[in-house]
Design an enzyme around this catalytic site. Sequence first.
Site, mmCIF file in Angstrom:
data_model
loop_
_atom_site.group_PDB
_atom_site.id
_atom_site.type_symbol
_atom_site.label_atom_id
_atom_site.label_comp_id
_atom_site.label_asym_id
_atom_site.label_seq_id
_atom_site.Cartn_x
_atom_site.Cartn_y
_atom_site.Cartn_z
ATOM 1 N N SER A 1 0.799 -1.212 0.000
ATOM 2 C CA SER A 1 0.000 0.000 0.000
ATOM 3 C C SER A 1 0.836 1.269 0.000
ATOM 4 O O SER A 1 1.451 1.601 -0.988
ATOM 5 C CB SER A 1 -0.950 -0.060 1.200
ATOM 6 O OG SER A 1 -2.162 0.565 0.887
ATOM 7 N N GLU B 1 9.791 5.524 -10.437
ATOM 8 C CA GLU B 1 9.347 5.967 -11.759
ATOM 9 C C GLU B 1 9.538 7.467 -11.989
ATOM 10 O O GLU B 1 9.720 7.892 -13.130
ATOM 11 C CB GLU B 1 7.878 5.591 -11.962
ATOM 12 C CG GLU B 1 7.651 4.084 -12.007
ATOM 13 C CD GLU B 1 6.201 3.701 -12.289
ATOM 14 O OE1 GLU B 1 5.380 4.621 -12.507
ATOM 15 O OE2 GLU B 1 5.882 2.497 -12.271
ATOM 16 N N LYS C 1 -1.152 -4.037 -3.273
ATOM 17 C CA LYS C 1 -2.436 -3.504 -2.794
ATOM 18 C C LYS C 1 -2.635 -2.151 -3.460
ATOM 19 O O LYS C 1 -1.963 -1.187 -3.143
ATOM 20 C CB LYS C 1 -2.410 -3.381 -1.272
ATOM 21 C CG LYS C 1 -3.784 -3.147 -0.627
ATOM 22 C CD LYS C 1 -4.157 -1.687 -0.576
ATOM 23 C CE LYS C 1 -5.457 -1.475 0.186
ATOM 24 N NZ LYS C 1 -5.874 -0.071 0.202
#
Length: 497
Positions: free
Chosen positions: A327, A338, A352
Amino acid sequence: MENGMKVVKPLDDEKKQTESGQEEQTGYIRMKKFKFVMLLFFVIFITAGITTAAFAFGDQKAVNVTTVNRPEFDKLYKAYDSIQKKYYTKVKQKTLVDGAINGMVESLNDPYSDYMSKTEASDFNNTISSSFEGIGAEVEEKDGYIVIVSPIKGSPAEKAGLKPNDKILAVDGKSVHGMSANEAVMLIRGKKGTKVTLTIQHVGSKDETKVTLTRDTIPVNTVYAKMLKNGVAHIQITTFSDGTYKEFKAAVENMKKQGMKSMIVDVRQDPGGLLDQAIKIANMFVPEGRTILQTEDRNGSREKYVAESGTKITVPAVVMIDGGSASASEILAAALNESAGIPLVGEKSYGKGTVQSAEKFNDGSILKFTVQKWLTPNGSWIHKKGIEPDEKVSLPDYAKLPVIGTDAELKLYSVSEDVKTAEKMLKALGYNPGRVDGYFDWNTKTAVEAFQMHEKMQPTGIINGDTATKLMSEISNLITRHDTQLKKAEEVVQKEK
């Protein structure tokens, strides 16, 4: 708007937690953009064939209004009236209403949607906002089972060797199969110093093991930092709680004073927590204007959360992840990877990728349900897939050993999977148990006695609760001393210079 997408900037540091746009609570995210001023309570009245309802919004008093006819609820009303009038014992109105809501939520077949009573809701909030007493493991309901997402660093659960994806089958002999995560947590939690016995099924095993844990106060501290060799700072985040961002900032400053030249951000075994804390920490690394996070609703509409200006961390860095990183941990890892080009080291994360909204009723109960997906900066949905590291590194095999039942007594001539696990642990610790075959022979007994003498315990040659606990504790220490993932992270981060 940017390419038809709403852009949202991270939260200001000065805003209070209750004013944050979105937040995630131990594995799930709460939306609090409107401070729970949505519908809080309703009571059905049927008078002279006219259906009316009393509604309360925020602090306003309830008023009676005429509702629009809803034929889809006719069957529900009829069932309610029939039970109230004809059931062989009296049933409380609250019991039936709560049951109806629970039924609706369960029909979603979504482990992250739940209806919580006042007591459960209180525990739900305390887990994030302060220390609490229990065993220190994040759990979720999955396919009818209560499954461990991740144990918290330094907790009784971690010390007992509980691992991500272990199933909790029973608590003190009471089956938790079919329960919600919150119902199971209510059974597991308790006062510091009290004991709780869990029946565990280790991932990949059909055997059941009973483990008795002593509940403790789970600490508020969520960030741990230390300086390694060559100016490499190791900063571990164990969960995302109220003060995690401030703790992280303080840790970074402390590491700078100690000559930090590069940084390892460690979110292994971190089950998540408050989303706003993850966003604020990500903002320390991600260049201004680049995406930290995206969310997508049922209609496909997306919102972008982008990095703001400010002082950025520019030293080389890596992020460590594993199967217990879930999460908010995954949100941070994906953002840094990224949008800031920071490599990931370790094993695939938990996976998740949904957002929950929590609505509070006047009686203190809470309805929590999934309202959005969250996506990585590049638009990937990692739900049930996880995030793959750039450098995949596993821990030694002994790091994946299951727990040993602390209620059982393993002794000469015993035969079981627990014996086999104990033999593997003894061998990893440098003791010779002979053949690792699950048979407790004289070689195994001699190895156990040697271990007990080294640990200043009575050399009985029998593995009972204390010896089992000590074995698992020493294995945990061994993993820490021979952390192959951390060593690889050190190699990678120094190449990033």
